[in-house]
Design a protein around this motif. Structure first.
Motif, PDB file in Angstrom:
ATOM      1  N   LEU A  62      -0.031  -1.355  -2.206  1.00  0.00           N
ATOM      2  CA  LEU A  62      -0.644  -2.017  -3.170  1.00  0.00           C
ATOM      3  C   LEU A  62      -2.141  -1.268  -3.588  1.00  0.00           C
ATOM      4  CD1 LEU A  62      -0.567  -5.645  -1.498  1.00  0.00           C
ATOM      5  CD2 LEU A  62       0.765  -4.711  -3.465  1.00  0.00           C
ATOM      6  N   ALA A  89      -1.637 -11.121   3.112  1.00  0.00           N
ATOM      7  CA  ALA A  89      -0.320 -11.564   2.858  1.00  0.00           C
ATOM      8  C   ALA A  89       0.216 -12.502   3.951  1.00  0.00           C
ATOM      9  CB  ALA A  89       0.571 -10.404   2.765  1.00  0.00           C
ATOM     10  N   ALA A 100      -4.587  -6.015   3.332  1.00  0.00           N
ATOM     11  CA  ALA A 100      -3.546  -6.760   2.636  1.00  0.00           C
ATOM     12  C   ALA A 100      -2.312  -7.253   3.533  1.00  0.00           C
ATOM     13  CB  ALA A 100      -2.636  -5.658   1.486  1.00  0.00           C
ATOM     14  N   SER A 101      -2.083  -6.741   4.661  1.00  0.00           N
ATOM     15  CA  SER A 101      -1.193  -7.244   5.386  1.00  0.00           C
ATOM     16  C   SER A 101      -1.603  -8.480   6.379  1.00  0.00           C
ATOM     17  CB  SER A 101      -0.818  -6.375   6.497  1.00  0.00           C
ATOM     18  OG  SER A 101      -1.929  -5.711   7.324  1.00  0.00           O
ATOM     19  N   TYR A 147       4.902  -0.934   0.411  1.00  0.00           N
ATOM     20  CA  TYR A 147       4.540  -1.984  -0.279  1.00  0.00           C
ATOM     21  C   TYR A 147       3.182  -0.998  -1.086  1.00  0.00           C
ATOM     22  CZ  TYR A 147       6.348  -5.513   2.134  1.00  0.00           C
ATOM     23  OH  TYR A 147       7.543  -6.285   2.885  1.00  0.00           O
ATOM     24  N   PHE A 176       3.164  -2.215   4.709  1.00  0.00           N
ATOM     25  CA  PHE A 176       2.121  -2.199   3.671  1.00  0.00           C
ATOM     26  C   PHE A 176       1.379  -0.670   3.528  1.00  0.00           C
ATOM     27  CE2 PHE A 176       2.313  -6.516   4.347  1.00  0.00           C
ATOM     28  CZ  PHE A 176       1.667  -7.091   3.281  1.00  0.00           C
ATOM     29  N   LEU A 184      -6.483  -2.385  -2.374  1.00  0.00           N
ATOM     30  CA  LEU A 184      -6.455  -3.186  -1.143  1.00  0.00           C
ATOM     31  C   LEU A 184      -6.160  -2.047   0.015  1.00  0.00           C
ATOM     32  CD1 LEU A 184      -4.971  -6.584  -2.139  1.00  0.00           C
ATOM     33  CD2 LEU A 184      -7.447  -6.211  -1.482  1.00  0.00           C
TER      34      LEU A 184
END
Length: 149
Positions: free
Chosen positions: A58, A70, A66-67, A56, A52, A61
């Motif tokens: 993002l 998700a 986020a991790s 990733y 993350f 976030l």
């Protein structure tokens, strides 16, 4: 020849919604559950958070949030699909996750994400089918959406 083509053309219409819905629930649910289980395994050695943070990335976030989000979604929402419980909201949530993955993480994977999206849109539109807890729990309250119990 036209009669044969007409017969072949009518065959898919005989495929029951229950079979399509069950297949969609199990297949797309399995994809997300496996991903969640991999993320869960990656907590011990830090690979999940590293993904993350470094791959990733993002927007908006923090990687830690986020991790967790998700992982929680990928472990819980597929279970709802498997049970056919709150199928439409679960499918829409996973569709949102699919869109985030397609737009921000792997934008060149439309061929894969498109297949997921079609299965999730099918479930959101047509519901979980007869073999689902939604039908048992909500058929009387929402008969047009789940059929009569």
């Amino acid at each position: 020849m036209i009669a044969l083509l007409s017969r072949l053309d009518s065959l898919p219409a005989r495929i029951p919604h229950e079979l399509l819905a069950l297949l969609a629930r199990l297949s797309v649910g399995t994809i997300f559950l496996r991903s969640g289980l991999l993320k869960l395994d990656g907590w011990a050695d830090g690979t999940t958070l590293t993904l993350f943070r470094e791959e990733y990335r993002l927007p908006l976030l923090p990687p830690e949030f986020a991790s967790y989000l998700a992982t929680a979604a990928e472990l819980s929402l597929p279970l709802l699909l498997f049970l056919g419980l709150f199928t439409r909201p679960a499918a829409l949530a996973l569709l949102g996750m699919t869109l985030v993955i397609e737009i921000f993480v792997y934008p060149n994977a439309f061929d894969t994400h498109g297949v997921w999206a079609v299965a999730l849109l099918y479930l959101a539109k047509f519901g979980p089918g007869q073999f689902a807890l939604d039908r048992l729990l909500f058929a009387r309250a929402i008969p047009n959406a789940y059929g009569r119990a």
